[in-house]
Scaffold this active site. Structure first.
Site, PDB file in Angstrom:
ATOM      1  N   HIS A 126       0.822  -1.205   0.000  1.00  0.00           N
ATOM      2  CA  HIS A 126       0.000   0.000   0.000  1.00  0.00           C
ATOM      3  C   HIS A 126       0.861   1.262   0.000  1.00  0.00           C
ATOM      4  O   HIS A 126       0.567   2.222  -0.696  1.00  0.00           O
ATOM      5  CB  HIS A 126      -0.912  -0.024   1.223  1.00  0.00           C
ATOM      6  CG  HIS A 126      -1.960   1.041   1.216  1.00  0.00           C
ATOM      7  ND1 HIS A 126      -3.081   0.965   0.440  1.00  0.00           N
ATOM      8  CD2 HIS A 126      -2.047   2.216   1.893  1.00  0.00           C
ATOM      9  CE1 HIS A 126      -3.822   2.045   0.639  1.00  0.00           C
ATOM     10  NE2 HIS A 126      -3.211   2.814   1.509  1.00  0.00           N
ATOM     11  N   TYR A 140       4.272   0.590  -3.076  1.00  0.00           N
ATOM     12  CA  TYR A 140       4.009   0.272  -4.491  1.00  0.00           C
ATOM     13  C   TYR A 140       5.075  -0.680  -5.034  1.00  0.00           C
ATOM     14  O   TYR A 140       5.457  -0.612  -6.196  1.00  0.00           O
ATOM     15  CB  TYR A 140       3.957   1.564  -5.349  1.00  0.00           C
ATOM     16  CG  TYR A 140       2.780   2.436  -5.026  1.00  0.00           C
ATOM     17  CD1 TYR A 140       2.795   3.269  -3.914  1.00  0.00           C
ATOM     18  CD2 TYR A 140       1.644   2.428  -5.825  1.00  0.00           C
ATOM     19  CE1 TYR A 140       1.700   4.068  -3.606  1.00  0.00           C
ATOM     20  CE2 TYR A 140       0.542   3.223  -5.519  1.00  0.00           C
ATOM     21  CZ  TYR A 140       0.579   4.038  -4.411  1.00  0.00           C
ATOM     22  OH  TYR A 140      -0.497   4.818  -4.101  1.00  0.00           O
ATOM     23  N   SER A 181      -8.320   4.232  -3.367  1.00  0.00           N
ATOM     24  CA  SER A 181      -9.210   3.139  -2.984  1.00  0.00           C
ATOM     25  C   SER A 181      -9.351   3.063  -1.471  1.00  0.00           C
ATOM     26  O   SER A 181      -8.444   3.451  -0.733  1.00  0.00           O
ATOM     27  CB  SER A 181      -8.631   1.818  -3.483  1.00  0.00           C
ATOM     28  OG  SER A 181      -7.387   1.590  -2.865  1.00  0.00           O
ATOM     29  N   HIS A 182     -10.467   2.580  -1.005  1.00  0.00           N
ATOM     30  CA  HIS A 182     -10.640   2.191   0.392  1.00  0.00           C
ATOM     31  C   HIS A 182     -11.448   0.893   0.407  1.00  0.00           C
ATOM     32  O   HIS A 182     -12.477   0.795   1.080  1.00  0.00           O
ATOM     33  CB  HIS A 182     -11.292   3.311   1.204  1.00  0.00           C
ATOM     34  CG  HIS A 182     -10.500   3.707   2.396  1.00  0.00           C
ATOM     35  ND1 HIS A 182     -11.039   4.143   3.568  1.00  0.00           N
ATOM     36  CD2 HIS A 182      -9.155   3.708   2.609  1.00  0.00           C
ATOM     37  CE1 HIS A 182     -10.081   4.414   4.433  1.00  0.00           C
ATOM     38  NE2 HIS A 182      -8.930   4.156   3.877  1.00  0.00           N
ATOM     39  N   ARG A 231      -8.011  15.219   2.319  1.00  0.00           N
ATOM     40  CA  ARG A 231      -6.792  15.756   2.947  1.00  0.00           C
ATOM     41  C   ARG A 231      -5.640  15.828   1.950  1.00  0.00           C
ATOM     42  O   ARG A 231      -4.838  16.749   1.983  1.00  0.00           O
ATOM     43  CB  ARG A 231      -6.408  14.926   4.171  1.00  0.00           C
ATOM     44  CG  ARG A 231      -7.248  15.212   5.396  1.00  0.00           C
ATOM     45  CD  ARG A 231      -6.621  14.660   6.665  1.00  0.00           C
ATOM     46  NE  ARG A 231      -6.464  13.212   6.639  1.00  0.00           N
ATOM     47  CZ  ARG A 231      -7.445  12.334   6.808  1.00  0.00           C
ATOM     48  NH1 ARG A 231      -8.674  12.758   7.015  1.00  0.00           N
ATOM     49  NH2 ARG A 231      -7.212  11.041   6.772  1.00  0.00           N
ATOM     50  N   SER A 250      -5.381   7.074  13.012  1.00  0.00           N
ATOM     51  CA  SER A 250      -6.446   7.984  13.437  1.00  0.00           C
ATOM     52  C   SER A 250      -6.559   9.096  12.410  1.00  0.00           C
ATOM     53  O   SER A 250      -5.560   9.596  11.899  1.00  0.00           O
ATOM     54  CB  SER A 250      -6.118   8.583  14.806  1.00  0.00           C
ATOM     55  OG  SER A 250      -6.273   7.602  15.799  1.00  0.00           O
ATOM     56  N   ASN A 293      -3.667   5.545  -7.117  1.00  0.00           N
ATOM     57  CA  ASN A 293      -3.153   4.495  -6.256  1.00  0.00           C
ATOM     58  C   ASN A 293      -3.439   3.120  -6.821  1.00  0.00           C
ATOM     59  O   ASN A 293      -4.182   2.950  -7.786  1.00  0.00           O
ATOM     60  CB  ASN A 293      -3.622   4.676  -4.800  1.00  0.00           C
ATOM     61  CG  ASN A 293      -4.822   3.849  -4.442  1.00  0.00           C
ATOM     62  OD1 ASN A 293      -5.770   3.725  -5.214  1.00  0.00           O
ATOM     63  ND2 ASN A 293      -4.788   3.260  -3.268  1.00  0.00           N
TER      64      ASN A 293
END
Lengths: 228, 750
Positions: free
Chosen positions: B53, B56, B99-100, B121, B318, B541
């Site tokens: 992640h 890469y 992506s999530h 962000r 967080s 990503n």
């Protein structure tokens, strides 16, 4: 006229409102931070939409306790004009400046779409420039716009001409199908008894330039500014 | 009272490294770099920074083949948190998609919400004010209540976060296929605008400059999120819910305003948001970029819960936190901004000149590692994985249409097709997103691309997300190419000139040579299209390990495209505008039915060949369409895609004012289903007044683009195509507009 646009932490329609008042309506506008305690330099106070304090508690509940709300109460008591849009409407209700309550939409989902408004009363300084035989089209975007009020109080609102807007069809029919959120009697906006405070769920500032598809909202600002 | 347990640090050895997702080789390299056994904190740092992640490591070599500079790019891909594209008037657009997927698979609401928060962000860290949000979502069959639950919660998570933040969600796609069961795809894109001279950089510099943490307290949420994203989901994944971060859009809104204020201040050196791998990633990347070092006093980090050890603090994900480096001596100025926005702001370290990331706790050094070895482009591993053409591809293109009986009633087929979740109107979804806030939305969700005006200019941005996993599955190279071409075509249909793309590459386990073949080929196809269309890749990503118990998802590159509309008067929409307009097809209607939505619906077949794509033809069709739009003669434009010509026409009619219809006559040497439902690429259906037909033909002839009149807009409220289809508006409307809600309520629409 001088407009104050109140900014709470979490307000997010503040820039839009300011933009329309200043650049489209052509009146003076100033942001007023929620910690301020005076509104003596203004003719109109607008509480814009958003999620004040995140609305993690009941919508508008925390903002209603902010220092600026004492100033709003004083300003209104002196006859100043106050408009609350969406979260601003919720805050005015929580602050006790407008009757009724706003609860979760009937669908329990956020609703973002174009709706049609039928003005119900033009007997106030806020609504004098509107036309009773016209339909005003603009977006709603809210999670808790379901207006609730007891039957006896509703009758008083009707009698006093305190219902500012109802949701209607494009043809002006006030019907269940035109009601996006389950509001009692299709109520989209109300006035206080003295008719110098108005709250409404739909967003007139998002319908004030032809490029975004409607200028009907500008008519409301013009009415408030006495331009109509 | 908080009675949280304090974690005991285990002994570090190879077995523990393997548990952290590192390989034996990688653990060996760490031993070599450090010349000793890493501490537990250091092992944690390496494991997240060297996870797929963050590093890469399996994809970077292929990604480097994509065109990543030129055009209107102000920042090359990978240089900053997001790409930056010049749009003139001293303005630039920052945009990125990410992506999530895995968080959304186990905790869909928070997974999707924090996906939006994270990508926002990335945009405002650069000093750009976010102006639009888009997304691309994929789920398994909605006949399964679990998939409906996932969709419902993902949509609510995206909506609640973006709505509260005050950023309009203006577009996106929702695709349903069993290939995504158990592993939904949640890709979020954000777009921001910044003045050229107000951009901020994710860099640290100047030994002695203070390092601050701005925003939320640090808790145990999201520890090892990056590692979680770098492995396959399994039956145990549900227990990974604690790896999913929890979003707080209200704090994000405050952070957004504070950050944009800081970006304008000259005392700011640099800042980076905390996403994957939290403090670890932001500090090491900022230091590595500035070729300096950083010393962190981890005990200074404000915590949500007692008893957190340095390992946990360094790895926490967080949300709503930023790492900010300012010039020494300007602490009060920084704190004043934070105070105004009621945000916590705490100095947690200083910039050093050592090139190392040092972490101190209770006076002891708990980590001391070279920054450059942690980061992509530095010492992080890079792999050239094996790629072998998977066996299924040998059969994937062997469509024998002759063996499939033609349907008898094409009107009924069209109605069923319009009611399919993939082609149905998605109002159910996007009416839960605030799409009009910021008062810039000219064309909202549901059109070929969304269009938002740029205040203070005559310009507008055209934005779209596009992908077609089925095409890529059937032919990875062609599919990758098609994804880019279709995104560009959608921008053109709205009146925009394609400028650049961001991409989110969703694939299975790259260690499977067949999967890596899909990846390599799809990226190669994308690269070819990006070069031809002059739309460089600004970043994005890669999401590997998207698998469920039965295997990998469809290989799904999702393209987020940015286009520029030079003049708001050029903005064009798909709906018919007036009766008697001519309906014209720009490009050929070839009826390529392989890989189509129709084949899957009618015969249950996912088989190719998917529609061919010739890049020269594509460019010519797009150029003709755009030139015609700019000359003011085009009243509507809509490209042929999912569902083919018939669905394209039905959509344009349903977007039009009631009363308008279409009467179309088109004849080709094709089977009727190929003609109606084939998904030929490079074809745009436009409408225009009869008097402008000659002008259009002239423009088309200049580029040798076919320009055939196929029908007229009517006043009879009906859609008729040849003698095959004859349907009134109400019937079409109910099939297309009502079906998605019906399906989501658990009733099958078919």
């Amino acid at each position: 006229m001088r407009f104050a646009v109140i900014v709470f932490p979490g307000s997010n329609c503040d820039h839009d409102t300011y933009h329309v008042i200043k650049h489209i309506l052509g009146e003076e506008a100033q942001f007023v931070w929620h910690r301020e305690t005076s509104l003596s330099n203004y003719d109109v106070v607008v509480i814009p939409g958003g999620f004040a304090y995140g609305d993690y508690l009941r919508t508008g509940a925390i903002a209603a306790l902010s220092p600026i709300m004492q100033a709003v109460k004083k300003f209104a008591a002196g006859g100043g004009l106050v408009l609350g849009v969406c979260n601003g409407f919720q805050i005015l209700v929580e602050a006790g400046l407008l009757p009724g309550a706003l609860v979760a939409n009937q669908s329990l989902r956020f609703i973002s779409r174009k709706i049609h408004l039928k003005p119900e009363d033009t007997g106030s300084s806020l609504t004098a420039g509107l036309k009773l035989d016209r339909i005003y089209t603009m977006p709603v975007a809210h999670q808790a716009g379901n207006y609730l009020i007891q039957a006896a109080e509703l009758a008083q609102l009707e009698d006093n001409g305190q219902i500012a807007f109802r949701y209607a069809t494009a043809g002006g029919k006030v019907s269940t199908g035109a009601n996006p959120n389950g509001s009692v009697a299709n109520i989209a906006g109300v006035l206080n008894r003295e008719k110098n405070i108005m709250g409404m769920m739909p967003h007139p500032e998002r319908a004030s330039e032809s490029v975004v598809g409607s200028v009907d909202g500008l008519e409301i600002f013009k009415s408030i500014a006495g331009q109509a | 009272m908080n009675t949280a347990k304090t974690m005991q640090e285990p002994a570090v050895n190879e077995a523990l490294a393997l548990e952290h997702g590192l390989s034996r080789d990688e653990y060996g390299w760490i031993l070599d770099i450090l010349g000793r056994t890493p501490t537990f904190t250091e092992l944690g740092i390496y494991s997240v920074m060297w996870s797929e992640h963050c590093s890469y490591k399996s994809s970077i070599k292929a990604l480097k083949t994509l065109p990543r500079s030129g055009g209107s790019l102000l920042v090359d891909a990978g240089e900053e948190n997001a790409g930056l594209v010049d749009i003139g008037d001293g303005l630039a657009v920052a945009f990125k998609i990410e992506s999530h997927n895995h968080p959304s698979a186990v905790e869909p609401y928070q997974g999707a919400a924090t996906g939006v928060g994270g990508i926002m962000r990335d945009i405002f860290t650069m000093g750009a004010r976010p102006v639009a949000s888009l997304n691309s979502l994929r789920f398994g069959s909605l006949d399964d209540s679990h998939n409906r639950y996932l969709l419902d919660q993902v949509v609510k998570g995206i909506g609640d976060y973006g709505n509260c933040l005050g950023i309009p969600t203006v577009g996106g796609e929702v695709v349903i296929s069993q290939a995504y069961r158990g592993n939904p795809l949640v890709n979020a894109m954000a777009v921001g605008i910044v003045k050229h001279d107000q951009t901020a950089s994710a860099v640290a510099s100047g030994a002695g400059n203070p390092v601050y943490l701005l925003g939320s307290k640090t808790g145990r949420d999201g520890i090892h999120g990056a590692t979680f994203a770098s492995e396959e989901l399994s039956a145990e994944s549900e227990s990974r819910k604690s790896n999913v971060q929890v979003g707080d859009p209200f704090t994000e809104k405050l952070l957004l305003e504070a950050t944009l204020e800081l970006a304008k201040r000259s005392f700011l050196v640099g800042m980076q948001d905390m996403g994957a791998a939290g403090i670890t990633c932001s500090s090491s990347e900022m230091a590595a970029k500035g070729e300096c070092g950083m010393r962190l006093d981890i005990d200074a980090v404000p915590l949500r819960e007692a008893g957190m050890i340095p390992y946990e603090i360094m790895l926490s994900e967080s949300q709503e936190r930023m790492l900010v480096v300012i010039k020494a001596g300007f602490d009060e100025e920084l704190l004043a901004v934070a105070e105004r926005w009621e945000l916590m702001c705490t100095q947690i370290g200083v910039v050093t000149g050592t090139g190392r990331l040092e972490v101190l706790s209770a006076g002891h050094t708990v980590a001391d590692v070279p920054c450059n070895d942690l980061v992509l482009g530095g010492g992080a591993p890079q792999y050239e994985l094996a790629a072998v053409k998977p066996a299924y591809l040998e059969q994937a293109e062997k469509l024998d249409l002759g063996s499939l009986p033609e349907p008898a009633d094409y009107s009924q087929v069209l109605l069923r097709l319009l009611a399919r979740p993939n082609t149905a109107h998605k109002g159910y979804v996007f009416e839960q997103y605030d799409s009009t806030i910021r008062t810039n939305t000219v064309v909202g969700p549901g059109a070929d691309s969304a269009v938002i005006r740029v205040k203070g200019t005559a310009k507008a941005l055209a934005l779209t997300t596009d992908g077609n996993g089925r095409y890529v599955y059937l032919n990875p190279y062609n599919g990758g190419m098609t994804a880019v071409a279709e995104a560009a075509r959608n921008v053109v249909c709205s009146g925009g000139r394609p400028l650049a793309i961001t991409n989110c590459l969703n694939f299975g386990n790259p260690n499977d040579p067949g999967i890596f073949y899909q990846f390599r080929e799809a990226v190669a196809g994308m690269g070819a299209a990006c070069r031809a269309l002059n739309t460089p890749v600004t970043g994005g990503n890669v999401s590997f390990y998207n698998e469920n118990a039965e295997g990998a998802i469809y290989p799904t590159p999702v393209i987020g495209m940015l286009g520029l509309v030079d003049d708001q008067r050029h903005i064009t929409t798909p709906g018919f505008k007036k009766a008697n307009d001519f309906i014209v097809a720009l490009g050929s209607i070839n009826g390529e039915i392989g890989g189509s939505e129709y084949l899957e619906m009618q015969y249950g077949k996912v088989i190719g060949p998917p529609p061919a794509l010739d890049l020269e033809t594509e460019i010519n069709v797009q150029d003709v369409c755009l030139e015609a739009i700019r000359s003011g003669i085009i009243n509507s434009a809509h490209d042929i895609s999912d569902g083919g010509l018939a669905v394209c026409l039905a959509e344009s009619m349903l977007e039009a004012d009631p009363g308008l219809g279409a009467d179309v006559h088109v004849s080709r040497r094709l089977r009727n289903d190929e003609l109606l439902f084939g998904e030929s690429q490079s074809t745009i259906i436009v409408t225009l007044d009869e008097k402008n037909l000659l002008a259009l033909q002239r423009i088309a002839m200049g580029s040798q683009v076919p320009c055939a009149t196929i029908g007229r807009v009517t006043e009879n409220d009906r859609l008729t195509i040849n003698e095959l289809i004859d349907l009134d508006r109400a019937t079409l409307h109910s099939a297309h507009r009502d079906s998605f809600a019906v399906i989501m309520n658990g009733q099958s629409a078919q």
